[in-house]
Design an enzyme around this catalytic site. Structure first.
Site, PDB file in Angstrom:
ATOM      1  N   LYS A 152       0.842  -1.105   0.075  1.00 45.29           N
ATOM      2  CA  LYS A 152       0.315   0.091  -0.080  1.00 45.29           C
ATOM      3  C   LYS A 152       1.109   1.158   0.207  1.00 45.29           C
ATOM      4  CE  LYS A 152      -3.445  -0.238   2.820  1.00 45.29           C
ATOM      5  NZ  LYS A 152      -4.242  -0.573   4.248  1.00 45.29           N
ATOM      6  N   THR A 207      -9.763   4.305  -1.554  1.00 51.42           N
ATOM      7  CA  THR A 207     -10.124   5.167  -0.555  1.00 51.42           C
ATOM      8  C   THR A 207     -11.397   6.010  -1.150  1.00 51.42           C
ATOM      9  OG1 THR A 207      -8.034   5.354   0.183  1.00 51.42           O
ATOM     10  CG2 THR A 207      -9.363   6.982   0.910  1.00 51.42           C
TER      11      THR A 207
END
Length: 509
Positions: free
Chosen positions: A383, A441
């Site tokens: 990530k 997100t």
């Protein structure tokens, strides 16, 4: 990129399924040295740039008045921030302006044009608006490309939908509904893992996929050295601008976050963070939606802060300190415990807060120590949410099977306005390396409470696909939302529509 396969749903376990084939060295658009100077430079550079734009063209501002009614607008004082808004233009019709500009020779080869004909006869490629925005889109058959086609089937696509399991979806019934709605990859968020959760839910996912005959994958997401507040008393604690709160390590499991006191679990990483805080540092909570400033050191593990951005603080929301550098391992003791269970049960393993290639090597070493054959290992997905990871992206990708554009913490660390460029940069890097790319997100955040997405959210998902993402991710929308299945379907239709147009879209970078 390479041609898309004709049949939807034919993608195998996505080990090498990036939509774009690796580029040749001649096509590389991203010199490694350019990133730190052009992108990671301080925010002051952008302020200087905006000042220089106003100063150019003799103080006329952006474009020197080319796209306005007035070829000679009022001069703007670059030191007066309201000057541009208050500038008064001379009364003049648009046709008269075009005629005057043509007569002056600034708009194209035609030296003289009547006011009546200048609007329709303005030449392509001139200095005005039409010249700047000339492109191939007018050559499309808009009927067959858009108006006579509709993405009715949310499963008719190659791009994957990733969904995070949570309180709203952790039942066998909801897992079946999510698979039927089109969810491809179930994300198990270790940050919120409770005892026995994963052990119970993994077999349910596998059984539901087999029952429904759909290929479904599982992504285990390791928390990494993430700082989070503890459990709050009640549903939320209200932080009020100007008020003072203490932030300290929990003294016991009963030491909850209450009005006036924010507590953190006593871990090695959070202990180091609290001890490293200094007066004047900004502390951001809940992805930057809440903020406070350190005003006083109370004890080695307690500080006092003043609220600068208020609102409700819920349990286990993230904490970021952009000015604080903590040297710690990528995998915490909790991560190693979570990985020990997940490593032979999931298809992907996401590693949080990766900063360099060595952070990926830590997880590889765990797999080596367990003696796992390479073909049985989960694909490693780092990530990308720290500035250091952008600098070291090539060495990170060399040891990984893909990446996730984790825009939450990335936006807090970089500043929101720099996330769009970072997203395109990372997707491009993954495509060139022919590795799996997830963009994540707040992609359909409003659907936590609404049955349909906003136009901006649909555009965000589509543009991620246009840029080259192989998957897009839902977080709170699936974990705690009121409409998780509707959200998955909306995202599936958006991916399907984007893939229908992807061959005629200009490259996003």
């Amino acid at each position: 990129g390479s041609e898309l396969p004709a049949a939807a749903g034919s993608l195998p376990l996505p080990q090498n399924c990036s939509r774009s084939a690796p580029s040749s060295p001649q096509k590389m658009l991203l010199p490694a040295l350019a990133l730190s100077s052009a992108f990671l430079a301080p925010h002051a550079a952008s302020r200087a740039l905006s000042t220089s734009k106003v100063a150019m063209n003799g103080g006329k501002g952006f474009g020197g008045g080319e796209a306005t009614r007035d070829p000679a607008p009022t001069v703007i004082d670059p030191n007066d921030p309201k000057g541009k808004q208050q500038a008064i233009h001379k009364a003049e019709s648009f046709a008269e302006y075009l005629a005057k500009r043509s007569a002056g020779g600034g708009a194209g080869p035609t030296a003289t044009m009547s006011a009546a004909s200048s609007v329709s006869a303005a030449p392509v490629g001139g200095a005005g608006y039409s010249g700047k925005h000339n492109g191939p889109s007018s050559a499309l058959d808009i009927g067959s490309e858009l108006l006579n086609w509709r993405p009715d089937d949310p499963l008719a696509r190659l791009g994957k939908v990733v969904g995070t399991l949570g309180p709203a979806t952790m039942t066998a019934e909801m897992i079946e509904k999510l698979i039927q709605s089109g969810l491809d990859i179930f994300r198990l968020n270790s940050s919120h893992r409770q005892g026995g959760d994963f052990e119970r839910i993994v077999p349910i996912i596998r059984a539901a996929a087999a029952k429904l005959g759909r290929e479904v994958y599982i992504l285990g997401d390791l928390q990494g050295p993430k700082f989070r507040c503890g459990t709050v008393q009640g549903e939320a604690v209200e932080l009020v601008v100007g008020e003072t709160v203490e932030m300290a390590l929990m003294q016991s499991d009963a030491d909850l976050t209450v009005p006036g006191r924010i507590t953190l679990a006593d871990t090695t990483e959070q202990n180091a963070m609290l001890r490293g805080l200094e007066v004047g540092m900004d502390v951001l909570l809940n992805d930057g939606f809440l903020a406070m400033k350190v005003t006083e050191r109370v004890s080695p593990d307690t500080v006092r802060c003043q609220i600068t951005i208020g609102g409700p603080l819920k349990s286990r929301k993230g904490i970021n300190v952009p000015d604080l550098q903590i040297d710690c391992a990528a995998l915490t003791a909790k991560d190693r415990d979570d990985a020990a269970y997940l490593i032979d049960k999931v298809d992907y393993m996401a590693v949080s807060f990766v900063q360099k290639g060595g952070d990926i090597q830590e997880l590889i070493d765990i797999m080596d120590a367990k003696g796992m054959p390479k073909e049985q290992r989960p694909l490693i997905i780092p990530k990308i949410e720290k500035p250091a990871a952008l600098k070291n992206i090539d060495e990170i990708l060399a040891l990984s099977d893909g990446l996730m554009v984790a825009r939450g913490d990335l936006g807090v660390e970089l500043g929101l306005e720099r996330v769009p460029f970072a997203q395109k940069f990372l997707i491009k890097k993954a495509n060139e390396a022919n590795k799996f790319c997830i963009t994540a997100t707040q992609m359909m955040e409003s659907m936590i409470d609404a049955p349909v997405p906003t136009r901006a959210e649909v555009s965000d998902v589509a543009n991620a696909i246009f840029d080259g993402s192989d998957a897009v991710m839902l977080s709170g929308e699936c974990a705690v939302g009121k409409f998780p299945c509707e959200t998955v379907e909306a995202m599936g239709r958006t991916i399907s529509a984007a893939e229908h147009h992807v061959r005629v879209m200009s490259p996003g970078f």
